[in-house]
Scaffold this active site. Structure first.
Site, short mmCIF file in Angstrom:
data_model
loop_
_atom_site.label_atom_id
_atom_site.label_comp_id
_atom_site.label_asym_id
_atom_site.label_seq_id
_atom_site.Cartn_x
_atom_site.Cartn_y
_atom_site.Cartn_z
N CYS A 126 80.51 -41.38 -67.88
CA CYS A 126 81.21 -42.02 -66.78
C CYS A 126 82.57 -42.50 -67.26
O CYS A 126 82.69 -43.06 -68.35
CB CYS A 126 80.39 -43.20 -66.25
SG CYS A 126 81.15 -44.09 -64.89
N HIS A 168 76.04 -39.26 -58.67
CA HIS A 168 76.75 -40.18 -59.56
C HIS A 168 77.83 -40.94 -58.79
O HIS A 168 77.92 -42.17 -58.89
CB HIS A 168 77.36 -39.39 -60.72
CG HIS A 168 78.07 -40.21 -61.73
ND1 HIS A 168 77.62 -40.36 -63.03
CD2 HIS A 168 79.22 -40.93 -61.66
CE1 HIS A 168 78.46 -41.13 -63.70
NE2 HIS A 168 79.44 -41.48 -62.90
N GLU A 169 78.65 -40.20 -58.03
CA GLU A 169 79.76 -40.86 -57.34
C GLU A 169 79.28 -41.71 -56.16
O GLU A 169 79.83 -42.80 -55.92
CB GLU A 169 80.78 -39.82 -56.87
CG GLU A 169 81.40 -39.00 -57.99
CD GLU A 169 82.00 -39.85 -59.10
OE1 GLU A 169 82.48 -40.96 -58.81
OE2 GLU A 169 81.98 -39.40 -60.26
N HIS A 172 78.10 -45.01 -57.38
CA HIS A 172 79.20 -45.95 -57.60
C HIS A 172 79.48 -46.78 -56.35
O HIS A 172 79.78 -47.98 -56.42
CB HIS A 172 80.48 -45.20 -57.99
CG HIS A 172 80.66 -45.00 -59.45
ND1 HIS A 172 80.72 -46.04 -60.36
CD2 HIS A 172 80.83 -43.86 -60.18
CE1 HIS A 172 80.90 -45.55 -61.58
NE2 HIS A 172 80.97 -44.23 -61.50
#
Length: 214
Positions: A126, A168-169, A172
């Protein structure tokens, strides 16, 4: 002293951010913005300012380099992300990780859910946790629902490495970092990943470092 209750309006804060550096500075783990769910994007920014922000995010992602960047990673608490992966990797890595090229795209207010029960475990890193990687088991296929930068609705299935990037994004935007989902014993510096565990899949690392992949 500025307090949360006296922050300038968001458009003004974004204008100030875009006037500082290019590429933009990436927020590192420990900053509260990475642990606070981002606000849904509901037109808080004028159209031209949104376009400038997304363009700056794209340049920042490419310069880092990375394959995705969420707005909180540059300190903007909105549900916006940019993704792009040229997937310039060896053929065996492409095959094992299902790492197909992902053309540049913008996700506005994305959400995902797993499709089927298959999961895939691979090392990932990351931009907000520089220097480290760890194995994360994620859905192999996800249903992605979002809008693009023009307000067009998206509803599609994404698989393989692009599905990992989406997860993953989007995580966030929910205040979640990959380390929250990682297998702790797999944690490695980037240098040691290249030195010891630079395999297409992490089975050898799991055996030698003592962690289970399922």
């Amino acid at each position: 002293m500025t307090t949360p209750g006296t922050l300038p309006p968001l458009p003004e804060r974004v204008e100030r951010l875009l006037a500082t550096e290019d590429p933009l500075p990436i927020v590192a783990a420990g900053d509260p913005v990475l642990r606070t769910p981002a606000a849904p994007y509901e037109g808080q920014l004028p159209e031209a300012l949104l376009a400038r922000l997304l363009a700056a995010m794209r340049r920042t992602m490419r310069e880092a380099p990375g394959v995705g960047l969420a707005a909180p990673q540059i300190g903007v608490p909105l549900r916006l992300a940019v993704l792009e992966d040229p997937a310039t990797v060896p053929e065996e890595v492409r095959r094992v990780r299902e790492r197909e090229p992902l053309p540049y795209r913008v996700l506005v207010n994305p959400v995902y859910e797993g499709v089927g029960g298959q999961r895939a475990a691979f090392y990932e890193g990351c931009l907000s946790v520089p220097g480290w990687q760890a194995v994360v088991a994620r859905h192999a296929v996800v249903r992605l629902r979002a809008e693009d930068e023009h307000g067009t609705a998206l509803d599609e299935e994404v698989r393989g490495w692009p599905a990992r990037i989406v997860q993953h994004e989007t995580d966030h935007l929910d205040g979640t970092l990959y380390v929250d989902r990682a297998l702790p014993r797999s944690l490695t510096s980037n240098e040691n990943l290249l030195r010891y565990w630079n395999d297409p899949a992490p089975e050898r690392a799991a055996a030698e470092l003592g962690f289970a992949l399922n």
